[in-house]
Write an enzyme that holds these catalytic residues in place. Structure first.
Site, PDB file in Angstrom:
ATOM      1  N   THR A 118      12.716  -7.364 -11.034  1.00  0.00           N
ATOM      2  CA  THR A 118      12.068  -8.679 -11.160  1.00  0.00           C
ATOM      3  C   THR A 118      10.879  -8.747 -10.207  1.00  0.00           C
ATOM      4  O   THR A 118      10.977  -8.389  -9.038  1.00  0.00           O
ATOM      5  CB  THR A 118      13.091  -9.801 -10.869  1.00  0.00           C
ATOM      6  OG1 THR A 118      14.176  -9.634 -11.785  1.00  0.00           O
ATOM      7  CG2 THR A 118      12.478 -11.176 -11.041  1.00  0.00           C
ATOM      8  N   GLY A 141       0.803  -1.213   0.000  1.00  0.00           N
ATOM      9  CA  GLY A 141       0.000   0.000   0.000  1.00  0.00           C
ATOM     10  C   GLY A 141       0.839   1.268   0.000  1.00  0.00           C
ATOM     11  O   GLY A 141       0.523   2.250  -0.675  1.00  0.00           O
ATOM     12  N   THR A 142       1.931   1.248   0.761  1.00  0.00           N
ATOM     13  CA  THR A 142       2.765   2.442   0.882  1.00  0.00           C
ATOM     14  C   THR A 142       3.353   2.836  -0.467  1.00  0.00           C
ATOM     15  O   THR A 142       3.290   4.013  -0.863  1.00  0.00           O
ATOM     16  CB  THR A 142       3.902   2.185   1.904  1.00  0.00           C
ATOM     17  OG1 THR A 142       3.297   1.855   3.161  1.00  0.00           O
ATOM     18  CG2 THR A 142       4.786   3.400   2.075  1.00  0.00           C
ATOM     19  N   CYS A 167      -2.822  12.892  21.028  1.00  0.00           N
ATOM     20  CA  CYS A 167      -1.604  13.514  21.558  1.00  0.00           C
ATOM     21  C   CYS A 167      -2.020  14.581  22.559  1.00  0.00           C
ATOM     22  O   CYS A 167      -2.860  15.425  22.249  1.00  0.00           O
ATOM     23  CB  CYS A 167      -0.798  14.184  20.449  1.00  0.00           C
ATOM     24  SG  CYS A 167      -0.721  13.246  18.929  1.00  0.00           S
ATOM     25  N   ASN A 182      -8.184   3.839   8.766  1.00  0.00           N
ATOM     26  CA  ASN A 182      -7.675   2.602   9.352  1.00  0.00           C
ATOM     27  C   ASN A 182      -7.740   2.574  10.873  1.00  0.00           C
ATOM     28  O   ASN A 182      -7.694   1.520  11.475  1.00  0.00           O
ATOM     29  CB  ASN A 182      -6.232   2.341   8.896  1.00  0.00           C
ATOM     30  CG  ASN A 182      -5.351   3.545   9.072  1.00  0.00           C
ATOM     31  OD1 ASN A 182      -5.606   4.601   8.503  1.00  0.00           O
ATOM     32  ND2 ASN A 182      -4.316   3.422   9.872  1.00  0.00           N
TER      33      ASN A 182
HETATM   34  C1  LIG Z   1      -5.036   3.102   5.111  1.00  0.00           C
HETATM   35  C2  LIG Z   1      -3.701   2.501   4.877  1.00  0.00           C
HETATM   36  N1  LIG Z   1      -2.944   2.955   3.875  1.00  0.00           N
HETATM   37  C3  LIG Z   1      -1.734   2.440   3.609  1.00  0.00           C
HETATM   38  C4  LIG Z   1      -1.205   1.421   4.375  1.00  0.00           C
HETATM   39  C5  LIG Z   1       0.162   0.901   4.071  1.00  0.00           C
HETATM   40  O1  LIG Z   1       0.136  -0.407   3.557  1.00  0.00           O
HETATM   41  P1  LIG Z   1       1.453  -1.309   3.564  1.00  0.00           P
HETATM   42  O2  LIG Z   1       1.848  -1.533   4.970  1.00  0.00           O
HETATM   43  O3  LIG Z   1       1.052  -2.567   2.852  1.00  0.00           O
HETATM   44  O4  LIG Z   1       2.509  -0.589   2.807  1.00  0.00           O
HETATM   45  C6  LIG Z   1      -1.963   0.911   5.445  1.00  0.00           C
HETATM   46  C7  LIG Z   1      -1.422  -0.145   6.318  1.00  0.00           C
HETATM   47  O5  LIG Z   1      -1.538  -0.099   7.518  1.00  0.00           O
HETATM   48  C8  LIG Z   1      -3.249   1.466   5.694  1.00  0.00           C
HETATM   49  O6  LIG Z   1      -4.012   1.025   6.703  1.00  0.00           O
END
Ligand SMILES: Cc1ncc(COP(=O)(O)O)c(C=O)c1O
Length: 378
Positions: free
Chosen positions: A236, A70-71, A327, A150
């Site tokens: 790859t 995802g990142t 926080c 999340n």
């Molecule tokens: C909303 C959201 N975006 C992005 C990510 C990042 O995904 P990854 O850890 O697979 O790179 C996460 C993972 O916690 C997420 O919850």
């Protein structure tokens, strides 16, 4: 008893995904870029996986790019979307994942783009009127808003946002990492430039994800190197991860309605059990099932004196969950999401996140433990 209620962090592999991956590991080791038979067989597996993912999302295979998760998918959408289209204004919200926020902050620091932050209410909804106003003032902006948060699970109506973006010629990216495999994404109905997925959030492997790039969006390569991913991402391919991702998404789509009903039932059950067991228990985020991710329940407890110990005490009791507090002033540790929605920093908050493998018995066990903790010390 060991209970895993941290499925928003990651999920266990589905045995059918393991089977598909192991079969690939055992039988197919060739380099997909090799033109001989060993390579071609593996290339076919990747293209089959791409076709599967594209088919489930009603997209074209050429719109799906496999990434490391995802990142990487979020970073790519934001950096390439903004830089390659010479966008000088971006709009996002303080509730986004750090994969989005830190990327935008870096671009702002480098002087590439200005970033406007939308206001959010106490349930974690973004201010869409402010969004509309900003889009009117700054046409051709880049908008990045997540589908589901999340930490607190609040959903954003990305169909509505996409309409606004189209009207004002804005590029729209949505981080759909938490909803991929849990809600259907139909890209013939949703007009969007980028969405993202990470296999490990839907019972697939870690280190495998994808980026959907609308065919009208022209961007440069994410990684320079070989011709992999149609020249867009050299290197790859993570073949086993890609095979596992496609199998996991296929299973998620096939069983989505059934799992959604079951997991929503677990969440409702936990809410009811907590309300009857713990006085002044509260919930963070929108609690209307229509506007809330069914896998996530963020609970705010009254026992302020054990705030620092809450997750630790649960862990000792065999319960894996996550969370944090808002926080408090002067500190920058804690949850940026809970801070942005104005949660009381003194109260401990725990995110419980569920999957198809969880049971009501596990919820009974966890609620019993939570009651003990809050009664003992509060
Ligand atoms: C909303 C959201 N975006 C992005 C990510 C990042 O995904 P990854 O850890 O697979 O790179 C996460 C993972 O916690 C997420 O919850």
């Amino acid at each position: 008893m060991q209970v895993y209620f941290d499925n928003a962090a990651t999920t266990a592999l589905d045995p059918r995904v393991i089977e598909a991956m192991v079969e690939t590991m055992e039988k197919h080791f060739g380099n997909p870029s090799s033109i001989h038979a060993h390579g071609r067989q593996v290339k076919t597996l990747i293209e089959r996986a791409r076709k599967t993912v594209a088919g489930l999302l009603n997209a074209a295979p050429a719109e799906i790019f496999f990434t490391s998760g995802g990142t990487e998918a979020d970073n790519t959408a934001i950096v390439r979307g903004i830089v390659d289209n010479r966008i000088s204004h971006a709009i996002t919200s303080p509730l986004e994942h750090h994969a989005v926020l830190h990327t935008l902050q870096a671009l702002e620091k480098q002087g590439v783009t200005r970033v406007s932050m939308l206001q959010v209410d106490k349930e974690g909804h973004v201010d869409v009127h402010q969004l509309e106003q900003l889009l009117k003032e700054n046409p051709r902006s880049f908008v990045s808003l997540m589908h589901a948060n999340n930490e607190i699970g609040t959903l954003t109506d990305i169909e509505y946002v996409s309409g606004l973006c189209k009207e004002h010629q804005a590029i729209f990216h949505s981080d759909t990492v938490q909803t991929m495999g849990h809600y259907p994404h139909d890209l013939t109905k949703l007009q969007i430039d980028f969405i993202t997925g990470a296999a490990h959030k839907f019972h697939g492997p870690k280190g495998a994800g994808f980026l959907y790039v609308n065919h009208n969006m022209k961007i440069n390569p994410f990684l320079y190197g070989g011709a992999q991913e149609r020249n867009m991402r050299g290197g790859t391919e993570n073949v086993y991860g890609i095979v596992g991702l496609a199998r996991a998404l296929e299973i998620s789509y096939a069983e989505m309605a059934e799992h959604r009903r079951y997991i929503q039932g677990l969440k409702d059950y936990m809410v009811a059990r907590l309300k009857e067991s713990i006085q002044d228990v509260r919930f963070n985020g929108d609690m209307d099932p229509e506007n809330s991710l069914y896998t996530v329940l963020n609970v705010s407890f009254p026992c302020t004196d054990i705030a620092d110990m809450m997750l630790f005490s649960l862990d000792i009791a065999g319960i894996s969950a996550s969370g944090g507090s808002a926080c408090s002033s002067g500190s920058d540790i804690g949850s940026h999401v809970l801070t942005a929605i104005g949660t009381d920093p003194a109260r401990p908050n725990v995110r419980f996140s569920f999957c198809k493998n969880n049971t009501r018995e596990e919820i009974d066990f966890v609620v019993h433990k939570l009651r003990e903790l809050c009664m003992e010390k509060a």
